[in-house]
Scaffold this active site. Structure first.
Site, PDB file in Angstrom:
ATOM      1  N   CYS A  37      -1.744   6.305  -2.742  1.00  7.82           N
ATOM      2  CA  CYS A  37      -0.240   5.936  -3.765  1.00  7.82           C
ATOM      3  C   CYS A  37      -0.967   5.045  -5.085  1.00  7.82           C
ATOM      4  O   CYS A  37      -0.639   5.652  -6.563  1.00  7.82           O
ATOM      5  CB  CYS A  37       0.705   5.055  -2.973  1.00  7.82           C
ATOM      6  SG  CYS A  37      -0.130   3.116  -3.164  1.00  7.82           S
ATOM      7  N   ASP A  39      -2.613   2.443  -6.160  1.00  7.11           N
ATOM      8  CA  ASP A  39      -2.280   1.353  -6.399  1.00  7.11           C
ATOM      9  C   ASP A  39      -3.877   0.925  -6.498  1.00  7.11           C
ATOM     10  O   ASP A  39      -5.100   0.776  -5.629  1.00  7.11           O
ATOM     11  CB  ASP A  39      -1.581   0.375  -4.864  1.00  7.11           C
ATOM     12  CG  ASP A  39      -0.372   0.293  -5.597  1.00  7.11           C
ATOM     13  OD1 ASP A  39      -0.027   1.072  -6.461  1.00  7.11           O
ATOM     14  OD2 ASP A  39       0.197  -0.659  -4.432  1.00  7.11           O
ATOM     15  N   CYS A  62       2.933  -1.647  -6.658  1.00  9.91           N
ATOM     16  CA  CYS A  62       4.192  -1.691  -5.939  1.00  9.91           C
ATOM     17  C   CYS A  62       4.448  -3.797  -6.600  1.00  9.91           C
ATOM     18  O   CYS A  62       3.715  -4.420  -6.714  1.00  9.91           O
ATOM     19  CB  CYS A  62       5.156  -0.893  -5.122  1.00  9.91           C
ATOM     20  SG  CYS A  62       3.660  -1.604  -3.476  1.00  9.91           S
ATOM     21  N   CYS A 105       0.291  -2.514   1.416  1.00 10.23           N
ATOM     22  CA  CYS A 105      -0.328  -2.991   0.755  1.00 10.23           C
ATOM     23  C   CYS A 105      -0.738  -5.028   0.575  1.00 10.23           C
ATOM     24  O   CYS A 105      -1.419  -5.352   0.041  1.00 10.23           O
ATOM     25  CB  CYS A 105       1.397  -4.173  -0.250  1.00 10.23           C
ATOM     26  SG  CYS A 105       2.285  -2.531  -0.557  1.00 10.23           S
TER      27      CYS A 105
END
Lengths: 126, 183
Positions: A37, A39, A62, A105
Site C-alpha cells: 500500500c 505506507d 492509513c 499495519c
C-alpha cells in the site's frame, strides 16, 4: 470500513508524533514500509541504561497504521529494550481491534520497533 | 453456417476460471500489447458471451455467461492499463504485489529508499518545499519506475520488475499526499 474507537482515538490524537535526533548515540531509528500500500513508518526510541525513556513516530499511512505506531510508542516508554523487543503484532491488533485486512499495519509497527532497537544496538557496538 | 437462432448452450464455451487475463482475451502474455487488438478482442469476445444472449437459457448457462463476462471485463481492465498490466505480469511470474507475505509477496525496498520517502515528507512538513516542483519530479520518478519495470519484464528479470513496481507504489502514495497538500 468501521474503525474501532481506540483506532479513532489514536488517529485523532496521536501520541508522541515527532522526531528524535537520529545522530544521537542514545537514539535508535527504525524505518519500515508496507510495499503493498505504500505506507511508511518511522519509529525512534531514546534509551538510557537499557530503558526506553522516549519514543516518537511519524507514520504516513492509513488510520490503522498511525494508531498502531502511536500505541507502540505509548507502550514502550519505560520498558526495557529486551521487553520492547518482545511486542507482538497480535497484541497491537488485539488492543486496537484491527480487522483482518488491517493486520499488516500492526505487523508494520512491530517491525518498526524491532528495527529501532536493532539500530540502537548497532550504534552501541560502534 | 450457424442457424439463425443458435442454441445458447452450444454457442457458449465452458467457463475456465484458471485462464490468465491474456489468454482470456486470446493474447500472448507480454508487456507490449497493441491497444487496438486488445479492444477488438474484448469487444468480439464480449459479444459471444454477453448475458443478454442467454436470457432465455437455463440457469447454469446464464450463470456461465455472467462468469465469462465479468472475467472478460476484469481481463480487459487489467491488460489495457499500463501499470496494472505490468503488475499482473509480475504476478504471473510468482510475485503478488498486493501481499505483504515475505514468500511471494511484494519485495521490501532498499532501506535508503524508505529513508528518502520519510525525509522528503519531513521536508514538506517543515515547509519551504515548492509542492508543484516536487509533484513534477515525483511524476517523473513514477514514469522512470514503470520504465524500469518494463525493462525488467522484457529482459525476463521479474525480481527487478517487482522491485521497480514496489518503488512505484510508494511514489504513487507520495504523489497522492502531495496532491492533498496542494489541495
Amino acid at each position: 470500513m468501521a474503525y474501532s474507537d481506540k483506532v479513532i482515538d489514536h488517529y485523532e490524537n496521536p501520541r508522541n508524533v515527532g522526531s528524535l535526533d537520529k545522530s544521537d548515540e542514545a537514539v535508535g531509528t527504525g524505518i519500515v514500509g508496507a510495499p503493498a500500500c505504500g505506507d511508511v513508518m518511522k519509529l525512534q526510541i531514546k534509551v538510557e541504561d537499557d530503558v526506553i525513556t522516549e519514543a516518537k513516530f511519524k507514520t504516513y499511512g492509513c488510520g490503522s497504521a498511525i494508531a498502531s505506531s502511536s500505541l507502540v510508542t505509548e507502550w514502550v516508554k519505560g520498558m526495557k529494550i529486551d521487553e520492547a523487543e518482545q511486542i507482538k503484532n497480535s497484541q497491537i491488533a488485539e488492543e486496537l481491534s484491527l480487522p483482518p485486512v488491517k493486520i499488516h499495519c500492526s505487523v508494520l509497527a512491530e517491525d518498526a520497533i524491532k528495527a529501532a532497537i536493532a539500530d540502537y544496538r548497532d550504534k552501541k557496538k560502534g | 453456417m450457424a442457424a439463425e437462432n443458435p442454441s445458447p448452450s452450444e454457442a457458449l464455451p465452458p467457463f475456465d476460471p484458471d485462464l490468465d487475463h491474456f489468454a482470456r482475451l486470446g493474447l500472448r502474455p507480454g508487456y507490449a500489447v497493441d491497444r487496438d487488438a486488445v479492444e477488438a478482442a474484448y469487444l468480439e469476445r464480449s459479444k459471444v458471451v454477453h448475458p443478454d444472449r442467454f436470457a432465455t437459457a437455463g440457469s447454469g448457462t446464464r450463470r456461465a455467461a455472467l462468469e465469462h463476462s465479468s472475467a472478460l471485463n476484469e481481463a480487459y481492465r487489467v491488460v489495457r492499463d499500463r501499470v496494472l498490466r505490468a503488475e499482473y505480469l509480475v504476478k504471473l511470474g510468482g510475485t503478488d504485489l498486493d501481499s505483504s507475505d515475505p514468500e511471494g509477496g511484494a519485495p521490501k525496498p532498499e532501506q535508503a529508499f524508505l529513508i528518502d520517502m520519510i525525509e522528503r515528507r519531513d521536508a514538506i512538513d517543515e515547509g519551504g518545499v515548492d509542492l508543484d516542483d516536487l509533484r513534477d519530479s515525483v511524476e517523473d520518478e513514477l514514469e522512470a519506475a514503470l520504465a524500469s519495470a518494463v525493462a525488467g519484464l522484457d529482459a525476463g528479470d521479474h525480481a527487478s520488475a517487482a522491485a521497480a513496481l514496489v518503488r512505484r507504489r510508494y511514489l504513487d502514495r507520495f504523489l497522492a499526499e502531495i496532491d492533498d497538500a496542494i489541495g
